[in-house]
Scaffold this motif. Structure first.
Motif, PDB file in Angstrom:
ATOM      1  N   GLU A 179       0.853  -1.203   0.000  1.00 25.58           N
ATOM      2  CA  GLU A 179       0.000   0.000   0.000  1.00 25.58           C
ATOM      3  C   GLU A 179       0.884   1.247   0.000  1.00 25.58           C
ATOM      4  O   GLU A 179       0.696   2.180   0.795  1.00 25.58           O
ATOM      5  N   PHE A 180       1.841   1.249  -0.896  1.00 22.75           N
ATOM      6  CA  PHE A 180       2.799   2.343  -1.026  1.00 22.75           C
ATOM      7  C   PHE A 180       2.118   3.545  -1.655  1.00 22.75           C
ATOM      8  O   PHE A 180       1.404   3.394  -2.653  1.00 22.75           O
ATOM      9  N   ASP A 181       2.325   4.737  -1.091  1.00 24.84           N
ATOM     10  CA  ASP A 181       1.789   5.936  -1.744  1.00 24.84           C
ATOM     11  C   ASP A 181       2.935   6.938  -1.928  1.00 24.84           C
ATOM     12  O   ASP A 181       4.092   6.583  -1.743  1.00 24.84           O
ATOM     13  N   TYR A 203      13.728   1.739  -7.197  1.00 26.75           N
ATOM     14  CA  TYR A 203      12.577   1.843  -8.109  1.00 26.75           C
ATOM     15  C   TYR A 203      11.270   2.146  -7.380  1.00 26.75           C
ATOM     16  O   TYR A 203      10.420   2.856  -7.910  1.00 26.75           O
ATOM     17  N   MET A 204      11.102   1.600  -6.158  1.00 24.21           N
ATOM     18  CA  MET A 204       9.858   1.884  -5.441  1.00 24.21           C
ATOM     19  C   MET A 204      10.009   3.126  -4.576  1.00 24.21           C
ATOM     20  O   MET A 204       9.061   3.882  -4.424  1.00 24.21           O
ATOM     21  N   GLY A 205      11.201   3.323  -3.991  1.00 23.99           N
ATOM     22  CA  GLY A 205      11.427   4.514  -3.168  1.00 23.99           C
ATOM     23  C   GLY A 205      11.428   5.764  -4.032  1.00 23.99           C
ATOM     24  O   GLY A 205      10.526   6.605  -3.931  1.00 23.99           O
ATOM     25  N   ASN A 208       8.354   6.790  -5.897  1.00 23.29           N
ATOM     26  CA  ASN A 208       7.196   7.304  -5.156  1.00 23.29           C
ATOM     27  C   ASN A 208       7.573   8.482  -4.258  1.00 23.29           C
ATOM     28  O   ASN A 208       6.929   8.734  -3.248  1.00 23.29           O
ATOM     29  N   GLY A 209       8.637   9.166  -4.633  1.00 20.95           N
ATOM     30  CA  GLY A 209       8.999  10.397  -3.925  1.00 20.95           C
ATOM     31  C   GLY A 209       9.565  10.216  -2.531  1.00 20.95           C
ATOM     32  O   GLY A 209       9.547  11.137  -1.716  1.00 20.95           O
ATOM     33  N   LYS A 210      10.076   9.029  -2.238  1.00 21.37           N
ATOM     34  CA  LYS A 210      10.642   8.781  -0.905  1.00 21.37           C
ATOM     35  C   LYS A 210      12.084   9.310  -0.839  1.00 21.37           C
ATOM     36  O   LYS A 210      12.724   9.541  -1.877  1.00 21.37           O
ATOM     37  N   THR A 211      12.599   9.404   0.403  1.00 20.66           N
ATOM     38  CA  THR A 211      14.003   9.758   0.590  1.00 20.66           C
ATOM     39  C   THR A 211      14.766   8.481   0.916  1.00 20.66           C
ATOM     40  O   THR A 211      14.365   7.731   1.811  1.00 20.66           O
ATOM     41  N   LEU A 212      15.851   8.253   0.207  1.00 23.92           N
ATOM     42  CA  LEU A 212      16.670   7.056   0.451  1.00 23.92           C
ATOM     43  C   LEU A 212      17.691   7.374   1.542  1.00 23.92           C
ATOM     44  O   LEU A 212      18.546   8.251   1.352  1.00 23.92           O
ATOM     45  N   PHE A 213      17.563   6.700   2.655  1.00 23.60           N
ATOM     46  CA  PHE A 213      18.529   6.892   3.734  1.00 23.60           C
ATOM     47  C   PHE A 213      19.614   5.833   3.559  1.00 23.60           C
ATOM     48  O   PHE A 213      19.378   4.645   3.751  1.00 23.60           O
ATOM     49  N   THR A 214      20.808   6.287   3.176  1.00 21.89           N
ATOM     50  CA  THR A 214      21.828   5.353   2.715  1.00 21.89           C
ATOM     51  C   THR A 214      22.866   5.022   3.781  1.00 21.89           C
ATOM     52  O   THR A 214      23.383   5.915   4.448  1.00 21.89           O
ATOM     53  N   LEU A 215      23.149   3.728   3.901  1.00 23.05           N
ATOM     54  CA  LEU A 215      24.252   3.290   4.757  1.00 23.05           C
ATOM     55  C   LEU A 215      25.344   2.752   3.838  1.00 23.05           C
ATOM     56  O   LEU A 215      25.099   1.797   3.095  1.00 23.05           O
ATOM     57  N   TYR A 237      10.657   2.917   6.546  1.00 21.53           N
ATOM     58  CA  TYR A 237      10.727   1.565   5.978  1.00 21.53           C
ATOM     59  C   TYR A 237      12.141   1.013   6.102  1.00 21.53           C
ATOM     60  O   TYR A 237      13.104   1.655   5.695  1.00 21.53           O
ATOM     61  N   TRP A 238      12.226  -0.191   6.620  1.00 22.04           N
ATOM     62  CA  TRP A 238      13.498  -0.900   6.700  1.00 22.04           C
ATOM     63  C   TRP A 238      13.519  -1.910   5.562  1.00 22.04           C
ATOM     64  O   TRP A 238      12.597  -2.712   5.440  1.00 22.04           O
ATOM     65  N   VAL A 239      14.537  -1.894   4.729  1.00 21.88           N
ATOM     66  CA  VAL A 239      14.661  -2.889   3.653  1.00 21.88           C
ATOM     67  C   VAL A 239      16.051  -3.505   3.750  1.00 21.88           C
ATOM     68  O   VAL A 239      17.056  -2.794   3.648  1.00 21.88           O
TER      69      VAL A 239
END
Ligand code: AMP
Length: 504
Positions: A179-181, A203-205, A208-215, A237-239
């Protein structure tokens, strides 16, 4: 393509696309920089749309290069810094790229035509040009978007080709599932770009305008820094593969007081244990835990399930879930006949998520990919599984492919490369199992050509140093045991059973 449209759309906002330590790129910058990379590729290489190679780790500017490639109708091949030079050269031989974007400071002896270093990427993205690539140059349905190289049993990596149709099939289903918006949330971007779990944040982050928090690698290698980063991340979101969460859950600070927005754990890539899920449910009582399953060859994930208390209480292992709605997932016997509920067999997948095959490798492609009479693409996963009430349960592999700390490894890949090490006559590599049937490490039994009178420890260090030049570091066996000779069974073959007894 949704990802590219989304970057255009959110470039008109102040949203941040990616953050890593103290550096970030906004969507506006991501659009501008990727346009410039695309224009550079289009002008420099014109109709020659061979894939580009990206060698690096998690540098922010890798994203504009990937996206610029897609905007110019080209695929990218991400190679992580853990890949040694010899492996990269094998891949270059397959891909025959026109250009490599090298984000490391290493000067490698690579067999390529043109290398672009980090500072030259900066020069391209700072060029004062206003031209943008027209949408008709963007990747189309059947165009490859990325090629990921996975361990191959022959000792040579296989390049899985994923096109736009494959990605659309995966993202359409998984976005609905989650249910990603388009709300401005933050998603973890930890998995190396050379593994396909990283496709979720990209591709999903970004789609859909998300911010990628990079480690990045440095942060992951420094637990204090990792926790400082995580506790100030505000991630929603944890991936990751379960491996990272397992490390984190050994520390008290990993809880919903310190990481308070975290509402969903999305796991993929290897067996998820009940122990880990229970631990997470205690630490993050309001967060969902999702187990996703899928091979790179069928684009990231083809089944998923939201884990609830009932699943944890049940005596069976955690299921891999409900199948993706736009593909067919069947369990078949050795002759390809569909099996009934509860019967264990090989999991095969048919539909738009399935890759067209391995790059320039028809022999391996023909072994595991097939086309149905309805001209649909199919893939034999090599995974053993069964259905129960519409849910799939995973029960291991048919072959010698394993997952170690989330990394996919063909045991024969390690053995074949070990045999290339000087003075090694023959070798057998075994996985050593820990809790809940999870592999904890690898052990290699080795017979030398000449007894060099060195201790086991000395020989083992020498062998590991040589092997590091041939295969990624995560594939190096932790233990190497030198034997005078292998025990043989009655057929005259190496007696694996007897060797395995030594592990008990
Ligand atoms: P990769 O291509 O690296 O994603 O690896 C795919 C393989 O990892 C699958 O064929 C399975 O053997 C294993 N795998 C992936 N996800 C899961 C999962 N959730 N549970 C168990 N095994 C998994």
């Amino acid at each position: 393509m949704k990802l590219l449209e989304s970057i255009d759309k959110f470039s008109e906002t102040s949203r941040v696309a990616v953050r890593c330590l103290d550096k970030q790129l906004t969507y506006k910058q991501l659009k501008e920089y990727s346009d410039k990379i695309a224009m550079y590729l289009l002008k420099e290489f014109k109709e020659d749309r061979r894939p580009i190679i990206i060698y690096g780790n998690k540098e922010n500017n890798i994203l504009p290069v990937m996206i610029g490639a897609l905007k110019s109708g080209r695929a990218y091949v991400p190679l992580d810094v853990t890949f040694p030079e010899a492996r990269i050269n094998q891949i270059i031989d397959e891909v025959k790229p026109r250009v490599i974007f090298n984000f490391t400071n290493d000067s490698l002896d690579l067999k390529y035509e043109l290398e672009i270093k980090q500072n030259e990427v900066d020069d391209i993205i700072n060029m004062p040009i206003n031209e943008v690539p027209s949408k008709d140059k963007w990747v189309k349905d059947e165009d490859n978007c990325y090629i990921l190289f996975t361990s191959g049993s022959t000792g040579k990596p296989k390049g899985v080709q994923i096109n736009k149709r494959n990605i659309d099939s995966f993202t359409k289903w998984f976005e609905e599932f989650l249910e990603f918006d388009e709300s401005p949330k933050i998603i973890l971007n930890q998995v190396s770009y050379s593994f396909d779990v990283s496709v979720i944040p990209i591709y999903m982050g970004l789609g859909n305008g998300k911010t990628l928090f990079t480690l990045n690698k440095e942060t992951l290698e420094d637990l204090k820094l990792l926790f400082t980063e995580l506790t100030s991340s505000n991630i929603d979101y944890w991936v990751s593969t379960p491996a990272l969460a397992e490390i984190c859950s050994k520390f008290d600070d990993f809880n919903n007081e310190k990481i308070d927005k975290l509402s969903e754990f999305i796991f993929a890539g290897e067996v998820l244990t009940k122990k880990l899920v229970k631990n997470l449910m205690n630490r993050f009582p309001n967060a969902k835990v999702i187990n996703g399953y899928g091979p790179t060859e069928a684009t990231v994930l083809i089944s998923a399930i939201n884990i609830n208390e009932d699943i944890i209480e049940c005596e069976k292992g955690i299921p891999i879930g409900y199948p993706i709605n736009n593909c067919e997932l069947n369990i078949v016997d050795g002759q390809g006949n569909k099996l009934k509920d509860g019967e264990k067999g090989e999991l095969i997948v048919i539909g738009d998520s399935v890759s067209i095959g391995y790059l320039n490798n028809s022999e391996m492609t023909n072994k595991v990919f097939f086309e149905t009479s309805e001209v649909k693409q199919g893939y034999k996963t090599g995974d053993l599984a069964y259905y129960e009430n519409g849910i799939i349960y995973y029960c291991g592999r048919k072959d010698f492919q394993i997952k170690l700390n989330g990394f996919r490894i063909e045991i024969e890949d390690i053995e074949n490369n070990l045999r290339k090490v000087e003075n090694i006559n023959n070798t057998v590599v075994f996985p050593v199992f820990g809790e809940e049937d999870k592999i904890s490490h690898l052990i290699a039994f080795v017979v030398l050509n000449n007894n060099n009178e060195l201790s086991n420890l000395k020989n083992s260090t020498l062998i590991k140093n040589e092997l590091k030049k041939l295969i990624p570091s995560y594939m190096i066996p932790r233990n190497i045991k030198i034997l005078n000779e292998f025990p043989l069974n009655t057929n005259g073959k190496i007696d694996r059973k007897k060797l395995m007894e030594e592990l008990k």
